[in-house]
Design an enzyme around this catalytic site. Sequence first.
Site, PDB file in Angstrom:
ATOM      1  N   ASP A  36      17.259  22.223  13.156  1.00 45.24           N
ATOM      2  CA  ASP A  36      16.304  21.399  13.889  1.00 45.24           C
ATOM      3  C   ASP A  36      15.118  22.280  14.247  1.00 45.24           C
ATOM      4  O   ASP A  36      15.173  23.512  14.069  1.00 45.24           O
ATOM      5  CB  ASP A  36      16.933  20.819  15.166  1.00 45.24           C
ATOM      6  CG  ASP A  36      16.305  19.496  15.597  1.00 45.24           C
ATOM      7  OD1 ASP A  36      15.097  19.502  15.914  1.00 45.24           O
ATOM      8  OD2 ASP A  36      17.007  18.476  15.616  1.00 45.24           O
ATOM      9  N   ASP A  62      12.054  23.669   9.893  1.00 43.62           N
ATOM     10  CA  ASP A  62      11.104  22.595   9.641  1.00 43.62           C
ATOM     11  C   ASP A  62      11.369  22.145   8.219  1.00 43.62           C
ATOM     12  O   ASP A  62      11.174  22.915   7.263  1.00 43.62           O
ATOM     13  CB  ASP A  62       9.667  23.110   9.791  1.00 43.62           C
ATOM     14  CG  ASP A  62       8.633  22.013   9.645  1.00 43.62           C
ATOM     15  OD1 ASP A  62       8.956  20.958   9.040  1.00 43.62           O
ATOM     16  OD2 ASP A  62       7.495  22.198  10.105  1.00 43.62           O
ATOM     17  N   VAL A  63      11.817  20.909   8.040  1.00 46.28           N
ATOM     18  CA  VAL A  63      12.298  20.451   6.731  1.00 46.28           C
ATOM     19  C   VAL A  63      11.203  20.332   5.683  1.00 46.28           C
ATOM     20  O   VAL A  63      11.499  20.137   4.503  1.00 46.28           O
ATOM     21  CB  VAL A  63      13.050  19.110   6.850  1.00 46.28           C
ATOM     22  CG1 VAL A  63      14.317  19.274   7.665  1.00 46.28           C
ATOM     23  CG2 VAL A  63      12.154  18.021   7.427  1.00 46.28           C
ATOM     24  N   TYR A 155       6.250   4.176   8.560  1.00 45.97           N
ATOM     25  CA  TYR A 155       7.677   4.473   8.679  1.00 45.97           C
ATOM     26  C   TYR A 155       8.465   3.700   7.624  1.00 45.97           C
ATOM     27  O   TYR A 155       9.354   4.254   6.967  1.00 45.97           O
ATOM     28  CB  TYR A 155       8.138   4.088  10.081  1.00 45.97           C
ATOM     29  CG  TYR A 155       9.573   4.450  10.396  1.00 45.97           C
ATOM     30  CD1 TYR A 155       9.950   5.769  10.598  1.00 45.97           C
ATOM     31  CD2 TYR A 155      10.542   3.456  10.519  1.00 45.97           C
ATOM     32  CE1 TYR A 155      11.263   6.099  10.910  1.00 45.97           C
ATOM     33  CE2 TYR A 155      11.849   3.777  10.828  1.00 45.97           C
ATOM     34  CZ  TYR A 155      12.208   5.098  11.023  1.00 45.97           C
ATOM     35  OH  TYR A 155      13.509   5.418  11.328  1.00 45.97           O
ATOM     36  N   LYS A 159      10.951   5.250   4.673  1.00 41.24           N
ATOM     37  CA  LYS A 159      12.365   4.920   4.629  1.00 41.24           C
ATOM     38  C   LYS A 159      12.729   4.104   3.396  1.00 41.24           C
ATOM     39  O   LYS A 159      13.837   4.208   2.867  1.00 41.24           O
ATOM     40  CB  LYS A 159      12.779   4.184   5.908  1.00 41.24           C
ATOM     41  CG  LYS A 159      12.709   5.062   7.151  1.00 41.24           C
ATOM     42  CD  LYS A 159      13.560   6.326   7.012  1.00 41.24           C
ATOM     43  CE  LYS A 159      13.613   7.148   8.279  1.00 41.24           C
ATOM     44  NZ  LYS A 159      14.488   8.339   8.143  1.00 41.24           N
ATOM     45  N   THR A 192      18.745   6.038  20.763  1.00 40.95           N
ATOM     46  CA  THR A 192      18.554   7.478  20.604  1.00 40.95           C
ATOM     47  C   THR A 192      17.179   7.866  21.155  1.00 40.95           C
ATOM     48  O   THR A 192      16.329   7.000  21.421  1.00 40.95           O
ATOM     49  CB  THR A 192      18.617   7.896  19.120  1.00 40.95           C
ATOM     50  OG1 THR A 192      17.439   7.427  18.444  1.00 40.95           O
ATOM     51  CG2 THR A 192      19.857   7.337  18.443  1.00 40.95           C
TER      52      THR A 192
END
Length: 267
Positions: A36, A62-63, A155, A159, A192
């Site tokens: 993360d 950091d992905v 978004y 996705k 979340t």
Amino acid sequence: MKLEGKVAIVTGGASGIGRAAALRLAADGAAVMVTDIDDAGGAETRRMIEAAGGKAAYRHQDVVEEGRWKEIVGDTLAAFGRLDILVNNAGIGSGQLVTEMSLEAWNRQIAINLTGVFLGCKHAIPAMRAGARGGSIVNISSVAGLEGSAGLAGYCATKGGVRLFTKALAKECAAARDGIRVNSVHPGIIDTPIWTKIDEGGLSSASEALGQPGANMLSADMVAAAGTPMGHAGTAEDIAAGIAFLASDDSKYMTGSEVVIDGGWSA
């Protein structure tokens, strides 16, 4: 202990679905590399796993950085000796109307939500193949990857991209006969921390669409009560259960599938 002896990487593991997934995989026997950008939260996830008797490590990641992905996979192999499971969970939600969205905001969502998934798969697959044991990749999409939503166009685009990227990669791995399965999970409205991070522009638009004009911030339960047949938001643990199923041999004949966990939202 369906995952005993297996090793997983879980991105975005500092909170929410990522933390729940890491805890569940560890409870089922896997050693977990948690990553993360939230170091305090990630370290806490590792501590929680170890306190429960599991095996875990944490690394800052950091992905969107390809070089860091190489290091994360290398660190996982060095720490645990193998790689069997990848959960591409890290992501952001940005609620903005298309006409008000900056190119920077658009590119940031694409980079984290979609390119990060690509990079994770690209670098995890060779490590899984090296062990000649197969593996399971679980990409976290969303019900927003199945249907459009006003105020969340960026978004939805990311996705939806994760959804079809998953199916294409599943066919690549199947053709290679490498034993690696690739599936996607599509959460609905889940309680979340992501709800506190979506900027107000998109949420205001969403609130009007739900018949609640003037709301500056929507909670997960507010949205779920308005649009989910079950009438309430899901929990991170609900999603973690689906991830654990896909990670285990219980789903050994599933690849390219989408597991929808949304309380009936998309029904």
